[in-house]
Write an enzyme that holds these catalytic residues in place. Structure first.
Site, PDB file in Angstrom:
ATOM      1  N   CYS A  16      62.603   2.233  91.542  1.00 52.81           N
ATOM      2  CA  CYS A  16      63.156   2.016  92.872  1.00 52.81           C
ATOM      3  C   CYS A  16      62.475   2.997  93.819  1.00 52.81           C
ATOM      4  CB  CYS A  16      64.645   2.269  92.897  1.00 52.81           C
ATOM      5  SG  CYS A  16      65.559   1.179  91.794  1.00 52.81           S
ATOM      6  N   GLY A  42      59.830  -1.550  94.051  1.00 50.20           N
ATOM      7  CA  GLY A  42      60.933  -2.461  93.784  1.00 50.20           C
ATOM      8  C   GLY A  42      60.916  -3.585  94.787  1.00 50.20           C
ATOM      9  N   ASN A 116      67.122   6.638  92.707  1.00 44.75           N
ATOM     10  CA  ASN A 116      65.950   6.248  91.914  1.00 44.75           C
ATOM     11  C   ASN A 116      66.031   7.011  90.593  1.00 44.75           C
ATOM     12  OD1 ASN A 116      62.391   7.047  92.110  1.00 44.75           O
ATOM     13  ND2 ASN A 116      63.441   5.558  90.854  1.00 44.75           N
ATOM     14  N   GLY A 117      66.128   6.286  89.492  1.00 46.06           N
ATOM     15  CA  GLY A 117      66.232   6.938  88.193  1.00 46.06           C
ATOM     16  C   GLY A 117      67.227   6.198  87.328  1.00 46.06           C
ATOM     17  N   TYR A 261      50.333   4.707  86.565  1.00 47.65           N
ATOM     18  CA  TYR A 261      50.511   3.339  87.020  1.00 47.65           C
ATOM     19  C   TYR A 261      51.411   3.161  88.232  1.00 47.65           C
ATOM     20  CZ  TYR A 261      52.334  -1.464  86.930  1.00 47.65           C
ATOM     21  OH  TYR A 261      52.742  -2.720  87.273  1.00 47.65           O
TER      22      TYR A 261
END
Ligand code: SF4
Length: 508
Positions: A16, A42, A116-117, A261
């Site tokens: 995210c 996202g 985020n996580g 990535y």
């Protein structure tokens, strides 16, 4: 048959993205632009909450940032503070109710959260909280934090956030917005990135920005100031910035895959240029796995910097032999008569004139199940390549991520149960080479062991990994396993756990 393309492409899925603004008259517009720059993190839903000083205003929807935030929508988000979130959901869950930010009105006032996580003990906390009467609106782990904040006995919000976060385990880069404050928090291990920026105002003074990646600042001509430190809660208010260290120090475990990535190559992540890491990985790959060939071809877009590095190091010409279609919609109609490599052809097309008769080094950043890589190798052969040598700019991915990255189950990861030689045969390549783990650490300048590499080792840095295991016959999470994990420097792991996907929602 109409299919969801994102789930058909055999890639790791981005997590995210979060973006926050404090002290700008066009906060929601800036949040929109920030999310736009973070769209790669996202693509399934997005939301913005703004504060006009007395109330919070929320808009969330399924879809991409550009389609959701039309001018008329942004006009309904007034105020000089805002946080935004863009989300990738795990398979099977696209519900709008799980979109973020989440807002609550509790004894600490009106509060909005964007996360985020992924929390590794969310299942246990959810059960406990439900037992105590909490009613959950979503199946996301972020809501556990919301309930823990609401239940905290702390007198102020920063104390309540600290209280809540000291009870959860795992990965979070978190933004919290109130009527007049913005909090930016990073978990003590610092799994996911979070950076602070500054935007001078034409009228004097400055606005503060917080983002998952620095590329969001570049779009706004803002200055990158620094990272939010692992274990830091930065409170931004009219009084300025206040840095609070809310948790005991833990060994830092930044996600190395951000450099391989996830993050955009034009971002600075964990204080280092992502592009530089990827080019270095390509150079290392050329040194570790040299081969005689005519051209180096990246699998676009993410394989490009590593292919540049490979070409520079090997002195073999770089050629854009595969062209990516950037304009694919979110769904596609599969023809009733099967077309070979259909899904891949939607995204990639080879340039026959560059490839025909050549010995090709094909550079990509990772192999997940191997099915897409196999189709790409076949496509390059069908375009006339004499030889195809696959080079991967990270080690074999053998284990899932529990820290906010959507990975398939261990069984689905081709490298979890196949040797590189077996994978080479499956791909139909002439040779296959992966970057070694020591070389990967070197490429990101990890001299102090500050990066998480669990998906390459199967050894997890959190003491406890809790998984909800789905019964094979049903969808309901039935059973939970508590799994002891040694730290990254430990010798042992309990390998009995390697079963099914995490059922508690990854919040990305
Ligand atoms: Fe990143 Fe892999 Fe660690 Fe997940 S397990 S945080 S993807 S390095």
């Amino acid at each position: 048959m109409t299919q969801k393309l994102a789930h058909a492409d055999d890639r790791f899925h981005d997590e995210c993205g979060v973006f926050g603004v404090f002290g700008h008259p066009e906060a929601a517009n800036l949040a929109y632009l920030g999310l736009y720059a973070l769209q790669h993190r996202g693509q399934e839903s997005a939301g913005i909450v703004s504060s006009d000083g007395s109330d919070l205003h929320l808009h969330r929807a399924m879809g991409e940032v550009e389609e959701i935030f039309q001018p008329s929508v942004l006009a309904e988000l007034p105020g000089s503070q805002a946080i935004g979130h863009t989300r990738y959901s795990t398979a099977g869950d696209k519900a709008l109710l799980n979109a973020q930010p989440i807002t609550i009105d509790c004894n600490k006032g009106k509060v909005a959260l964007g996360h985020n996580g992924n929390l590794t003990n969310a299942a246990e906390w959810r059960r406990k909280l439900e037992h105590r009467g909490s009613i959950f609106q979503t199946n996301s782990d972020t809501e556990v934090i919301v309930h823990l904040i609401a239940r905290s006995q702390a007198r102020n919000l920063s104390g309540a956030i600290g209280d809540a976060l000291n009870q959860v385990e795992g990965a979070y880069s978190l933004l919290v917005l109130t009527q007049d404050e913005l909090y930016a928090v990073r978990d003590p291990r610092g799994f996911r990135p979070l950076v602070l920026g500054r935007l001078p105002l034409p009228t004097g003074g400055e606005a503060w920005l917080v983002a998952s990646e620095t590329c969001a600042f570049d779009l706004l001509n803002a200055q990158y100031v620094r990272e939010i430190e692992p274990g830091e809660m930065l409170r931004i208010s009219k009084c300025g910035l206040e840095s609070i260290h809310f948790a005991p120090q833990k060994p830092i475990q930044q996600c190395i895959f951000e450099h391989v990535y996830f993050a955009r190559p034009d971002s600075i992540i964990f204080g280092r240029s992502v592009n530089e890491s990827r080019e270095t990985l390509g150079r290392v790959l050329a040194r570790e796995h040299p081969v005689e060939a005519d051209i180096v071809v990246p699998v676009p877009d993410s394989g490009v910097p590593a292919a540049v590095g490979y070409a520079l190091e090997s002195k073999i010409p770089f050629r854009m032999g595969l062209i990516r279609n950037h304009y694919i919609g979110r769904t596609f109609i599969e023809p009733s008569q099967a077309i070979r490599n259909f899904g891949v052809k939607l995204k990639l097309n080879p340039i026959r004139g560059l490839i025909e008769g050549k010995r090709v080094i094909l550079v990509d950043d990772s192999i997940v199940r191997g099915t897409t890589s196999r189709k790409i190798v076949r496509m390059v052969r069908e375009a006339g390549a004499r030889e195809v040598h696959v080079r991967i700019s990270c080690p074999p991915t053998i284990s899932p991520c529990y820290y906010g990255v959507d990975t398939p189950t261990r069984e689905e990861l081709i490298a979890s149960s196949n040797s590189p030689e077996e994978i080479r045969k499956f791909l139909g390549a002439d040779s296959l080479g992966y970057v070694s783990l020591p070389a990967l650490r070197q490429a990101v300048n990890d001299t102090e062991g500050k990066f998480c590499t669990s998906c390459y080792t199967g050894v997890y840095p959190t003491d406890l990994v809790q998984l909800e295991v789905r019964e094979s016959s049903g969808n309901a999470p039935e059973m939970k396993k508590d799994l002891k994990r040694e730290g990254t420097n430990g010798d042992t792991t309990d390998n009995a756990f390697m079963e099914k996907p995490v059922a508690v929602e990854h919040e990305g």
